[in-house]
Design an enzyme around this catalytic site. Structure first.
Site, PDB file in Angstrom:
ATOM      1  N   ARG A  51      -8.513  -8.169  -7.250  1.00  0.00           N
ATOM      2  CA  ARG A  51      -8.713  -8.539  -8.648  1.00  0.00           C
ATOM      3  C   ARG A  51      -7.426  -8.476  -9.456  1.00  0.00           C
ATOM      4  O   ARG A  51      -7.094  -9.414 -10.205  1.00  0.00           O
ATOM      5  CB  ARG A  51      -9.764  -7.630  -9.300  1.00  0.00           C
ATOM      6  CG  ARG A  51     -11.190  -8.057  -9.108  1.00  0.00           C
ATOM      7  CD  ARG A  51     -12.086  -6.851  -9.018  1.00  0.00           C
ATOM      8  NE  ARG A  51     -11.715  -6.024  -7.887  1.00  0.00           N
ATOM      9  CZ  ARG A  51     -12.118  -6.266  -6.628  1.00  0.00           C
ATOM     10  NH1 ARG A  51     -12.912  -7.260  -6.391  1.00  0.00           N
ATOM     11  NH2 ARG A  51     -11.721  -5.508  -5.637  1.00  0.00           N
ATOM     12  N   THR A  52      -6.676  -7.385  -9.346  1.00  0.00           N
ATOM     13  CA  THR A  52      -5.490  -7.223 -10.178  1.00  0.00           C
ATOM     14  C   THR A  52      -4.446  -8.284  -9.858  1.00  0.00           C
ATOM     15  O   THR A  52      -3.909  -8.949 -10.749  1.00  0.00           O
ATOM     16  CB  THR A  52      -4.895  -5.818 -10.009  1.00  0.00           C
ATOM     17  OG1 THR A  52      -5.887  -4.846 -10.348  1.00  0.00           O
ATOM     18  CG2 THR A  52      -3.679  -5.627 -10.891  1.00  0.00           C
ATOM     19  N   LYS A  80      11.742  -2.492   6.655  1.00  0.00           N
ATOM     20  CA  LYS A  80      12.983  -2.245   7.397  1.00  0.00           C
ATOM     21  C   LYS A  80      13.761  -1.060   6.838  1.00  0.00           C
ATOM     22  O   LYS A  80      14.850  -0.751   7.323  1.00  0.00           O
ATOM     23  CB  LYS A  80      13.864  -3.492   7.353  1.00  0.00           C
ATOM     24  CG  LYS A  80      13.209  -4.758   7.871  1.00  0.00           C
ATOM     25  CD  LYS A  80      14.115  -5.959   7.645  1.00  0.00           C
ATOM     26  CE  LYS A  80      13.432  -7.256   8.049  1.00  0.00           C
ATOM     27  NZ  LYS A  80      14.283  -8.442   7.764  1.00  0.00           N
ATOM     28  N   ARG A 101       2.599  -3.120  -7.978  1.00  0.00           N
ATOM     29  CA  ARG A 101       1.685  -2.049  -7.579  1.00  0.00           C
ATOM     30  C   ARG A 101       2.344  -1.281  -6.437  1.00  0.00           C
ATOM     31  O   ARG A 101       2.899  -1.879  -5.521  1.00  0.00           O
ATOM     32  CB  ARG A 101       0.331  -2.602  -7.120  1.00  0.00           C
ATOM     33  CG  ARG A 101      -0.566  -1.533  -6.478  1.00  0.00           C
ATOM     34  CD  ARG A 101      -1.971  -2.008  -6.252  1.00  0.00           C
ATOM     35  NE  ARG A 101      -2.678  -2.097  -7.525  1.00  0.00           N
ATOM     36  CZ  ARG A 101      -3.989  -2.319  -7.616  1.00  0.00           C
ATOM     37  NH1 ARG A 101      -4.723  -2.467  -6.532  1.00  0.00           N
ATOM     38  NH2 ARG A 101      -4.562  -2.380  -8.808  1.00  0.00           N
ATOM     39  N   HIS A 129      -2.948   2.926 -14.548  1.00  0.00           N
ATOM     40  CA  HIS A 129      -3.278   1.510 -14.330  1.00  0.00           C
ATOM     41  C   HIS A 129      -3.504   0.893 -15.711  1.00  0.00           C
ATOM     42  O   HIS A 129      -4.615   0.556 -16.100  1.00  0.00           O
ATOM     43  CB  HIS A 129      -4.534   1.411 -13.474  1.00  0.00           C
ATOM     44  CG  HIS A 129      -4.758   0.060 -12.855  1.00  0.00           C
ATOM     45  ND1 HIS A 129      -4.015  -1.056 -13.197  1.00  0.00           N
ATOM     46  CD2 HIS A 129      -5.649  -0.370 -11.917  1.00  0.00           C
ATOM     47  CE1 HIS A 129      -4.439  -2.096 -12.491  1.00  0.00           C
ATOM     48  NE2 HIS A 129      -5.430  -1.713 -11.710  1.00  0.00           N
TER      49      HIS A 129
END
Length: 308
Positions: A51-52, A80, A101, A129
């Site tokens: 959703r985000t 890496k 995120r 959030h």
């Protein structure tokens, strides 16, 4: 806001949040505006999201901008050993905005300190959030007609649930009463309870998701017990199914009650609740588009001409 980034909901004043709510109403009525022409946004999702990520990317596209980025850190140079700083500095060369995120608490704050372009925190571990908080505020306002003097019951994973942490901080301007319903292992962290005490916010703690608690609520905010936050899977198995909301449990609830959930759900809300008019979680997710359009314009300093 420092560097025009949005890292924590506390980066916004009450007045800025109310202005954003007004901007969200505008975007709900006018979702397609060519305000980001010539601008590129990067979505850097070091942690999975549906959703985000999709709502942020849709927001950029509907505003006329372009999106680059990744949704799986395993496909990037971080696998890496590239540091977060180097990733941010590299992406700075290509974009006007970074939406990020990350699984580590504080990663977004660090990124905002090294980045030349604004950072929007799309979730950092169990911490914050803020864009979810703005769509939550909009959902509460739309369904209740106000933000002040509401009883909000938060249920489930209150320890790791960054959405409830951010919502507490945002609601302190509006004299809420909170009910925190959680098992001992998943209680609201002390820092957020202390925040409530410092700001004169009433709250009650209980492990019992009782009819009395439900029937006193204006908002029930259900949360998923997040398996990915647990290092001990035995602890997760112990608590994952403790709280389940069924349609019959709403029989004595207030007419104005609305049920929110940041999604995805597992089994904490039964599907028999979906057709109840008090269920609002899918509309809540839709509100995320308007919230993220408003936030993107805010951090980029784009003024809306609402007379057009």
């Amino acid at each position: 806001m420092k560097n025009e980034s949005l890292v924590s909901i506390s980066d916004f004043t009450k007045e800025e949040m109310l202005e954003l709510l007004d901007d969200m109403r505008y975007f709900e009525a006018n979702p397609n505006r060519n305000l980001l022409q010539g601008k590129v946004a990067a979505t850097l999702f070091f942690e999975p999201s549906t959703r985000t990520r999709l709502s942020f990317e849709t927001a950029v596209n509907r505003l006329g901008g372009k999106v680059i980025g990744f949704s799986d850190a395993a496909t990037t140079s971080s696998s890496k050993g590239e540091t977060l700083k180097d990733t941010i500095m590299m992406v700075n060369n290509y974009v006007d905005l970074i939406i990020m995120r990350h699984h580590l608490e504080g990663a977004a704050r660090y990124a905002s300190e090294v980045s030349r372009v604004p950072i929007i925190n799309a979730g950092d571990g169990a911490n914050q959030h803020p864009s979810q908080t703005m769509l939550d505020l909009y959902s509460i306002y739309k369904t209740q007609g106000r933000l002040d003097n509401l009883t909000i019951t938060m249920v489930g994973d209150l320890k790791y649930g960054r959405t409830v942490h951010s919502l507490i901080m945002a609601m302190h301007y509006f004299n809420p009463t909170f009910n925190f319903v959680a098992a001992d292992e998943l209680q609201m962290p002390e820092q957020y309870k202390e925040f409530c005490r410092e700001h004169g916010i009433s709250f009650n703690e209980t492990a019992d998701f009782s009819a009395d608690v439900i029937n006193r609520s204006d908002i029930i905010y259900m949360t998923r017990v997040q398996r990915e936050r647990f290092t001990d899977l035995m602890e997760y198995e112990k608590v994952k199914n403790l709280y389940n909301l069924h349609n019959s449990m709403l029989d004595g609830s207030k007419d104005n009650l609305r049920i929110l959930h940041p999604l995805p759900r597992v089994n904490e809300i039964s599907t028999d609740v979906d057709d109840n008019p008090k269920a609002y979680y899918f509309q809540q997710a839709q509100n995320g588009l308007y919230a993220r359009q408003a936030i993107i314009c805010k951090v980029l300093g784009i003024k809306l001409n609402k007379e057009e």
